[in-house]
Design an enzyme around this catalytic site. Structure first.
Site, short mmCIF file in Angstrom:
data_model
loop_
_atom_site.label_atom_id
_atom_site.label_comp_id
_atom_site.label_asym_id
_atom_site.label_seq_id
_atom_site.Cartn_x
_atom_site.Cartn_y
_atom_site.Cartn_z
N LYS A 57 8.45 3.49 2.00
CA LYS A 57 6.97 3.06 1.89
C LYS A 57 7.15 1.68 0.85
CE LYS A 57 2.67 4.22 -0.09
NZ LYS A 57 1.83 5.16 -0.96
N LYS B 72 2.67 -1.42 -8.10
CA LYS B 72 3.55 -0.16 -7.75
C LYS B 72 4.84 -0.50 -7.31
CE LYS B 72 -0.65 2.89 -6.42
NZ LYS B 72 -0.80 3.59 -5.43
N GLU C 202 17.34 5.65 1.35
CA GLU C 202 16.07 6.46 1.15
C GLU C 202 16.14 7.70 2.29
OE1 GLU C 202 13.63 6.91 -1.08
OE2 GLU C 202 13.72 5.08 -2.10
N LYS D 185 6.05 3.03 6.49
CA LYS D 185 4.51 2.51 6.02
C LYS D 185 4.69 1.19 5.48
CE LYS D 185 0.76 4.07 3.45
NZ LYS D 185 0.09 5.05 2.36
C1 PBG Z 1 -1.05 6.43 -2.21
C2 PBG Z 1 -1.37 6.27 -0.88
C3 PBG Z 1 -1.60 5.06 -0.49
C4 PBG Z 1 -2.13 5.28 0.86
C5 PBG Z 1 -1.56 6.46 1.51
N1 PBG Z 1 -1.22 7.08 -0.03
C6 PBG Z 1 -2.02 3.83 -1.21
C7 PBG Z 1 -0.98 3.31 -2.10
O1 PBG Z 1 0.11 3.69 -2.02
O2 PBG Z 1 -1.54 2.63 -3.14
C8 PBG Z 1 -2.19 3.95 1.77
C9 PBG Z 1 -2.84 4.21 3.00
C10 PBG Z 1 -3.38 3.02 3.61
O3 PBG Z 1 -3.63 1.90 3.26
O4 PBG Z 1 -3.88 3.35 4.49
N2 PBG Z 1 -0.36 7.75 -2.70
#
Ligand code: PBG
Length: 325
Positions: free
Chosen positions: A196, A218, A234, A249
């Site tokens: 991610k 983050k 990972e 993602k």
């Molecule tokens: C947070 C989380 C996020 C998304 C899914 N779970 C956002 C982030 O990490 O700030 C993003 C999903 C999206 O943008 O559609 N745990």
């Protein structure tokens, strides 16, 4: 002309094209992410995600039913909590009477065969808007792990089929697996948000949940967009720790990463067509710049071609309807 090779023959008509198509997209490949809120008959549109809304539990069930009847096998839930329920340790995340466990129970009792996937991360519950616990301005990995594990156990107790840690803390898959097994939830799957990235494409999602970090960003836990070798590390860790599915993602801008993960693991791979990707399509279509349905189906097909077994997309209902036509 004496051309020996004419690749166009394989594109001559729809029947030939269907026979030789290498990649398929169906509603069975889709997961619908949904935002749930307190109330009844309450639908609060999300300004930055046209067509999406925060739904009260009754409307959540109606929408999930619509998706399931169109052939979408799973939904992924994100709770939108009021500020008064948020604190530094995300205490509300383990409240069995809380919004998320009640949503899971309502969905599983109305639609027992629908798969319910729950998100494991602190941010919707955290007054700091971070996925882990903030101590002296830093995200504390090891203080966060037991909180994530308890959250996952409570989600499983409510009836979640799959728990999906999206927090990117080190060691969380192992911590969650151990806690689930100790509580006898050996059948609950873990979909790890394995790879991610720290992405700007999550902007609309954070509006939807009002969960943007209150300070900092983050980047100390989500991956750097410039990296791909780092995925292997990972992937190996998540496999060893007991993940059942691996997620990449965001989706389309990271198609090369999806392919890389696909070729380096035998586990099923999920791609998340994230909020920003969805909103870009919607915004361009609203301005008449492109055809929403056509570009949506093409985007999702491309994610499948890149190697995704399944795709999380806010447009799952739109896509399933378009595929049925
Ligand atoms: C947070 C989380 C996020 C998304 C899914 N779970 C956002 C982030 O990490 O700030 C993003 C999903 C999206 O943008 O559609 N745990």
């Amino acid at each position: 002309m004496q051309l020996v090779q004419r690749p166009r023959r394989n594109r001559r008509n729809a029947q030939i094209r269907a026979l030789v198509r290498e990649t398929r997209l169906g509603p069975e490949h889709l997961v619908l992410p949904m935002f749930v809120q307190e109330g009844s008959a309450l639908r609060t549109p999300i300004a930055t995600m046209p067509g999406q809304a925060r739904l009260s539990i009754d409307l959540l069930v109606d929408t999930a039913r619509e998706a399931f009847e169109l052939g979408v096998p799973a939904v992924a839930l994100f709770p939108a909590l009021t500020e008064d329920l948020k604190d530094a340790r995300g205490t509300e995340s383990t409240n069995q009477a809380g919004l998320l466990p009640r949503s899971v129970r309502a969905l599983k009792s109305a639609l027992p065969e629908l798969l319910v996937i729950t998100d494991v991360a602190l941010d919707p519950y955290s007054s700091d808007g971070h996925d882990g616990v903030v101590i002296d301005g830093r995200i504390d990995n090891d203080v966060t792990l037991p909180l994530l594990a308890s959250m996952a156990v409570e989600q499983a107790r409510a009836g979640a089929d799959v728990v999906a840690p999206s927090d990117m803390m080190d060691g969380r898959v192992a911590a969650i697996r151990r806690a689930l097994d100790e509580a006898s939830f050996t059948d609950v799957l873990i979909c790890s948000y394995c790879v991610k990235y720290a992405s700007g494409f999550y902007g609309p999602f954070r509006d939807a949940l009002e969960s943007a970090p209150r300070s900092g960003d983050k980047k100390t836990y989500q991956m750097d967009p410039g990296n791909v070798r780092e995925c292997l590390r990972e992937v190996r860790l998540d496999e060893a720790e007991g993940a059942d599915w691996l997620m990449v993602k965001p989706g389309l801008p990271y198609a090369d990463v999806i392919r890389f993960v696909r070729e380096n693991s035998v586990l099923p791979v999920a791609a998340y067509h994230v909020s920003g990707e969805y909103s870009m399509l919607k915004a361009a279509a609203e301005r008449g710049f492109l055809d929403y349905e056509r570009c949506l189906l093409e985007s999702l097909l491309c994610l499948r071609r890149a190697g995704a077994d399944m795709i999380f997309t806010y447009a799952a209902i739109d896509a399933a309807r378009a595929l049925a036509d």
